[in-house]
Design an enzyme around this catalytic site. Structure first.
Site, PDB file in Angstrom:
ATOM      1  N   HIS A 119       0.821  -1.223   0.000  1.00 38.33           N
ATOM      2  CA  HIS A 119       0.000   0.000   0.000  1.00 38.33           C
ATOM      3  C   HIS A 119       0.853   1.271   0.000  1.00 38.33           C
ATOM      4  CE1 HIS A 119      -3.651  -2.402   1.758  1.00 38.33           C
ATOM      5  NE2 HIS A 119      -3.520  -2.558   0.453  1.00 38.33           N
ATOM      6  N   CYS A 127       2.943  13.858  -7.202  1.00 39.26           N
ATOM      7  CA  CYS A 127       2.162  14.957  -7.755  1.00 39.26           C
ATOM      8  C   CYS A 127       0.731  14.463  -7.981  1.00 39.26           C
ATOM      9  CB  CYS A 127       2.776  15.408  -9.086  1.00 39.26           C
ATOM     10  SG  CYS A 127       1.800  16.720  -9.864  1.00 39.26           S
ATOM     11  N   CYS A 152       3.644  20.056  -5.198  1.00 38.57           N
ATOM     12  CA  CYS A 152       4.601  19.404  -6.092  1.00 38.57           C
ATOM     13  C   CYS A 152       5.724  20.406  -6.379  1.00 38.57           C
ATOM     14  CB  CYS A 152       3.907  18.986  -7.385  1.00 38.57           C
ATOM     15  SG  CYS A 152       5.060  18.459  -8.664  1.00 38.57           S
ATOM     16  N   CYS A 155       5.562  21.342 -10.514  1.00 39.99           N
ATOM     17  CA  CYS A 155       4.499  22.105 -11.176  1.00 39.99           C
ATOM     18  C   CYS A 155       3.741  22.998 -10.207  1.00 39.99           C
ATOM     19  CB  CYS A 155       3.532  21.155 -11.902  1.00 39.99           C
ATOM     20  SG  CYS A 155       2.478  20.220 -10.791  1.00 39.99           S
TER      21      CYS A 155
END
Ligand code: BJW
Ligand code: ZN
Length: 259
Positions: A119, A127, A152, A155
């Protein structure tokens, strides 16, 4: 019928290929709350309310506050005797795989070899809009986080935890490695409610392929009636007890076997 700790020790002593599946209960003694039951509630939310892409889309701040709270608890935690025993087994069997549903990194901290992280990891960020600059995500161990929600670095969009939420696919490499590891002599399932699929089907797959299966959990679960042996007890007590019995060949403490 042999008593359970002795039976487990005898099976493990003879085993060449061992697979262990762990869940949140293995980290309970390290002070990390499990998901289900009263301890699993955070501000009255259940894991099913927060660990979903829909919850993150609707309310990323609340989801990140939950993860920040957990990251702080985990950062302060140390591996317990269950992690240590599994780490020592990972070095002593010819073939050993640990499939863990836990995202806390305590098995890694204990020095376990052959970990399959089913997991993901709470210490990896990705991102949320998949800008593509770092497809594998990046490590961030700050706790508490510097800002919520984190961003992020490429970006400037939202970052998300590098974990697997409900409705998301298990990473292919992890799924393949876990299914290969179902080919084993002994499969131990410890500290999981065995409710969440597909992890919960690993012991069934192992048993179907001829493995002897063992559950270690203080409570009965969906797996209890399906394994060859279920030991009612805490992982941090029972796993070291089995380990001592493996090493010494002495009789176990005679814990009751459920079946
Ligand atoms: C102790 C102890 C001590 C206490 N010692 N023990 C088939 C049938 C039905 C549903 C599904 C199905 N296949 C898929 C689904 C849907 C869903 C699912 O399983 N839902 C169920 C709830 C019904 N599964 C998924 O969505 C999975 N994805 C999937 O299958 O994708 C398919 C797909 C394919 C292709 C494209 C797209 C999709 C993903 C599941 C992801 C689960 N994610 C979470 C969050 C991870 C991130 C995070 O940590 O925030 O994983 S939810 C949460 O549950 C977390 C855990 O890893 C997981 C399991 O919980 P665990 O570890 O068992 O903890 P608890 O709290 O439940 O139990 C603790 C146990 O410890 C208890 O039994 C205690 O008694 C015990 N205990 N003290 C030993 N000292
Ligand atoms: Zn980005």
């Amino acid at each position: 019928m042999e008593r359970s700790v002795e039976a487990a020790a005898a099976r493990l002593r003879a085993a060449r290929r061992v697979t262990v599946l762990t869940g949140a209960g293995v980290s309970a003694a390290s002070g990390i709350p499990t998901f289900r039951g009263e301890a699993g509630l955070w501000r009255s939310f259940r894991a099913e309310d927060l660990a979903t892409p829909e919850a993150f889309e609707r309310d990323p701040i609340t989801v990140w506050e939950w993860y920040d709270w957990r990251r702080r608890a985990i950062a302060a935690a140390r591996p317990n005797a269950a992690h240590e025993t599994i780490a020592s087994w990972s070095r002593s069997f010819d073939e050993f795989t640990l499939v863990t549903q836990n995202v806390d990194g305590l098995h890694e901290l204990a020095g376990t070899a052959g970990i399959v992280r089913f997991h993901g990891s709470i210490w990896t960020l990705r991102c949320a809009s998949s800008c593509g600059a770092r497809p594998e995500g990046w490590e961030d161990r700050t706790a508490p986080l510097a800002e919520i929600p984190p961003r992020c670095p490429d970006c400037g969009g939202l970052a998300r935890p590098g974990v697997v939420w409900f409705g998301e696919a298990i990473p292919v490499t992890a799924l393949e490695a876990a299914w290969r590891a179902a080919d084993c002599d002994v499969c131990v399932v410890a500290g999981t409610s065995s409710l969440v699929m597909p992890a919960a089907s690993l012991a069934d797959a192992a048993r179907d392929r001829g493995a002897w299966t063992l559950e270690v959990n203080p409570e009965a679960t969906r797996a209890t009636s399906r394994v060859d042996c279920a030991i009612a007890g805490r992982a941090e007590d029972v796993l070291p007890e089995i380990d001592r019995a493996i090493r010494s060949g002495q009789r176990g403490s005679g814990r009751s076997e459920r079946q």
